[in-house]
Design a protein around this motif. Structure first.
Motif, PDB file in Angstrom:
ATOM      1  N   GLU A  98       0.831  -1.205   0.000  1.00 29.14           N
ATOM      2  CA  GLU A  98       0.000   0.000   0.000  1.00 29.14           C
ATOM      3  C   GLU A  98       0.864   1.253   0.000  1.00 29.14           C
ATOM      4  O   GLU A  98       0.565   2.240  -0.676  1.00 29.14           O
ATOM      5  N   THR A  99       1.972   1.216   0.754  1.00 26.69           N
ATOM      6  CA  THR A  99       2.894   2.351   0.761  1.00 26.69           C
ATOM      7  C   THR A  99       3.488   2.562  -0.625  1.00 26.69           C
ATOM      8  O   THR A  99       3.545   3.694  -1.126  1.00 26.69           O
ATOM      9  N   ALA A 100       3.932   1.479  -1.252  1.00 25.19           N
ATOM     10  CA  ALA A 100       4.507   1.581  -2.600  1.00 25.19           C
ATOM     11  C   ALA A 100       3.490   2.157  -3.576  1.00 25.19           C
ATOM     12  O   ALA A 100       3.826   2.995  -4.425  1.00 25.19           O
ATOM     13  N   ALA A 101       2.238   1.716  -3.456  1.00 28.72           N
ATOM     14  CA  ALA A 101       1.200   2.223  -4.355  1.00 28.72           C
ATOM     15  C   ALA A 101       0.983   3.724  -4.158  1.00 28.72           C
ATOM     16  O   ALA A 101       0.811   4.473  -5.135  1.00 28.72           O
ATOM     17  N   ARG A 102       1.012   4.182  -2.907  1.00 31.29           N
ATOM     18  CA  ARG A 102       0.810   5.607  -2.624  1.00 31.29           C
ATOM     19  C   ARG A 102       1.969   6.444  -3.149  1.00 31.29           C
ATOM     20  O   ARG A 102       1.776   7.556  -3.644  1.00 31.29           O
ATOM     21  N   LEU A 103       3.189   5.936  -3.007  1.00 29.17           N
ATOM     22  CA  LEU A 103       4.371   6.698  -3.392  1.00 29.17           C
ATOM     23  C   LEU A 103       4.651   6.669  -4.893  1.00 29.17           C
ATOM     24  O   LEU A 103       5.519   7.390  -5.373  1.00 29.17           O
ATOM     25  N   THR A 104       3.920   5.847  -5.624  1.00 28.89           N
ATOM     26  CA  THR A 104       4.120   5.755  -7.084  1.00 28.89           C
ATOM     27  C   THR A 104       2.803   5.963  -7.811  1.00 28.89           C
ATOM     28  O   THR A 104       2.541   5.332  -8.837  1.00 28.89           O
ATOM     29  N   GLU A 105       1.961   6.850  -7.291  1.00 27.52           N
ATOM     30  CA  GLU A 105       0.593   7.000  -7.808  1.00 27.52           C
ATOM     31  C   GLU A 105       0.523   7.537  -9.229  1.00 27.52           C
ATOM     32  O   GLU A 105      -0.480   7.341  -9.907  1.00 27.52           O
ATOM     33  N   ILE A 106       1.547   8.221  -9.691  1.00 31.87           N
ATOM     34  CA  ILE A 106       1.510   8.745 -11.063  1.00 31.87           C
ATOM     35  C   ILE A 106       1.754   7.576 -12.012  1.00 31.87           C
ATOM     36  O   ILE A 106       2.872   7.077 -12.139  1.00 31.87           O
ATOM     37  N   GLU A 107       0.696   7.125 -12.667  1.00 30.75           N
ATOM     38  CA  GLU A 107       0.797   5.934 -13.509  1.00 30.75           C
ATOM     39  C   GLU A 107       1.773   6.147 -14.663  1.00 30.75           C
ATOM     40  O   GLU A 107       1.829   7.212 -15.271  1.00 30.75           O
ATOM     41  N   ARG A 108       2.538   5.111 -14.918  1.00 31.48           N
ATOM     42  CA  ARG A 108       3.497   5.021 -16.025  1.00 31.48           C
ATOM     43  C   ARG A 108       4.717   5.936 -15.855  1.00 31.48           C
ATOM     44  O   ARG A 108       5.518   6.059 -16.764  1.00 31.48           O
ATOM     45  N   GLU A 109       4.871   6.533 -14.699  1.00 30.65           N
ATOM     46  CA  GLU A 109       6.113   7.251 -14.421  1.00 30.65           C
ATOM     47  C   GLU A 109       7.070   6.286 -13.736  1.00 30.65           C
ATOM     48  O   GLU A 109       6.733   5.717 -12.690  1.00 30.65           O
ATOM     49  N   PRO A 110       8.257   6.057 -14.282  1.00 30.49           N
ATOM     50  CA  PRO A 110       9.175   5.071 -13.704  1.00 30.49           C
ATOM     51  C   PRO A 110       9.625   5.468 -12.296  1.00 30.49           C
ATOM     52  O   PRO A 110       9.945   6.628 -12.033  1.00 30.49           O
ATOM     53  N   PHE A 111       9.638   4.497 -11.407  1.00 26.62           N
ATOM     54  CA  PHE A 111      10.165   4.658 -10.057  1.00 26.62           C
ATOM     55  C   PHE A 111      11.092   3.481  -9.769  1.00 26.62           C
ATOM     56  O   PHE A 111      10.793   2.645  -8.906  1.00 26.62           O
ATOM     57  N   PRO A 112      12.215   3.367 -10.476  1.00 28.82           N
ATOM     58  CA  PRO A 112      13.064   2.174 -10.349  1.00 28.82           C
ATOM     59  C   PRO A 112      13.600   1.948  -8.942  1.00 28.82           C
ATOM     60  O   PRO A 112      13.700   0.797  -8.493  1.00 28.82           O
ATOM     61  N   GLN A 113      13.930   3.023  -8.216  1.00 28.85           N
ATOM     62  CA  GLN A 113      14.439   2.845  -6.858  1.00 28.85           C
ATOM     63  C   GLN A 113      13.361   2.307  -5.930  1.00 28.85           C
ATOM     64  O   GLN A 113      13.626   1.453  -5.075  1.00 28.85           O
ATOM     65  N   GLN A 114      12.128   2.799  -6.083  1.00 23.19           N
ATOM     66  CA  GLN A 114      11.029   2.280  -5.268  1.00 23.19           C
ATOM     67  C   GLN A 114      10.769   0.812  -5.593  1.00 23.19           C
ATOM     68  O   GLN A 114      10.486   0.004  -4.690  1.00 23.19           O
ATOM     69  N   TYR A 115      10.865   0.459  -6.870  1.00 19.62           N
ATOM     70  CA  TYR A 115      10.664  -0.928  -7.265  1.00 19.62           C
ATOM     71  C   TYR A 115      11.700  -1.838  -6.605  1.00 19.62           C
ATOM     72  O   TYR A 115      11.359  -2.856  -5.987  1.00 19.62           O
ATOM     73  N   LEU A 116      12.971  -1.485  -6.723  1.00 21.83           N
ATOM     74  CA  LEU A 116      14.045  -2.318  -6.178  1.00 21.83           C
ATOM     75  C   LEU A 116      13.968  -2.390  -4.655  1.00 21.83           C
ATOM     76  O   LEU A 116      14.230  -3.437  -4.059  1.00 21.83           O
TER      77      LEU A 116
END
Length: 243
Positions: A98-116
């Motif tokens: 849920e935290t990851a979803a909130r911090l990456t809410e802008i769809e299709r904008e890459p967040f590679p550090q959050q992913y890793l």
């Protein structure tokens, strides 16, 4: 037909119609993506089990107008299977997702550090390398830091005076000295502040050696800091079992 392929973590799923699901993914290169998995609720589905929450997958999608369509899925790490067998781990993983979803809410904008960061935290949780509460709080602090909201755990966040300090204020940004301390600031133990610093920096030797009292106090500070910056509570965080 526009196809693309990526690695992804399954954040959550929702039923759609009688046999389909909407899958919310955090991908490595395309950011947060919402896609339809057709027929996955049927027993004959080839990849329904591969799209369980918290799994890491290699996925192919067809680009759509509002929702993409999942066409192929291969499992990279089935963390959801291990986490689903333990209620405490499962709720902890939900709070992370849920935290990851909130911090990456802008769809299709890459967040590679959050992913890793999320993949690493799920791996640590599923393999039980550290206490679940420590893994969660470390993930939350580091995810906020990647988003630009790293708390100060040592020096005063307002005047820069060397710490350690006995004041913590979420709105101010972390540690505060006696001179800068706003009304209503928390007064955690010095060991708790050291634990926060260890969790933020990834010093697992110090974190693992912490006492239950310090862990409980640190969890409360992390929760308040997270709520301040997300401007709302996480529903899943209230369900997490705290030892």
């Amino acid at each position: 037909m526009k196809l693309y392929r990526d690695e992804a973590v399954v954040l959550r799923t929702h039923k759609l119609g009688e046999a389909d699901r909407i899958i919310t993914l955090l991908t490595r290169e395309h950011g947060q993506v919402r896609a339809v998995a057709k027929g996955v609720r049927r027993t004959s589905s080839k990849f329904g089990a591969r799209l369980e929450p918290f799994g890491v997958v290699d996925i192919q999608l067809h680009l759509g107008r509002s929702l993409d369509t999942i066409t192929q899925v291969e499992t990279i790490a089935p963390y959801g299977r291990n986490l689903g067998e333990d209620y405490g781990l499962y709720t902890t993983a939900h709070a992370m997702a849920e935290t990851a979803a909130r911090l990456t809410e802008i769809e299709r904008e890459p967040f590679p550090q959050q992913y890793l960061l999320l993949v690493g935290a799920l791996h640590s949780l599923a393999t039980r390398r550290h206490a679940a509460s420590l893994v969660l709080d470390s993930y939350l602090l580091r995810a906020l830091a990647v988003a630009g909201w790293a708390p100060s755990c040592y020096d005063c966040v307002r005047c820069g005076t060397d710490g350690p300090h006995r004041g913590f204020n979420a709105a101010a940004g972390g540690a505060v000295c006696d001179s800068c301390r706003p009304p209503g600031s928390a007064s955690p133990a010095r060991e708790t502040m050291s634990l926060l610093g260890a969790l933020l920096s990834g010093d697992w030797a110090e974190a693992d050696a912490s006492e239950p009292r310090e862990r409980k106090e640190a969890s409360g500070l992390v929760a308040s800091y997270l709520q301040w910056h997300l401007e709302r509570q996480l529903r899943s965080l209230r369900m997490v079992e705290r030892a």
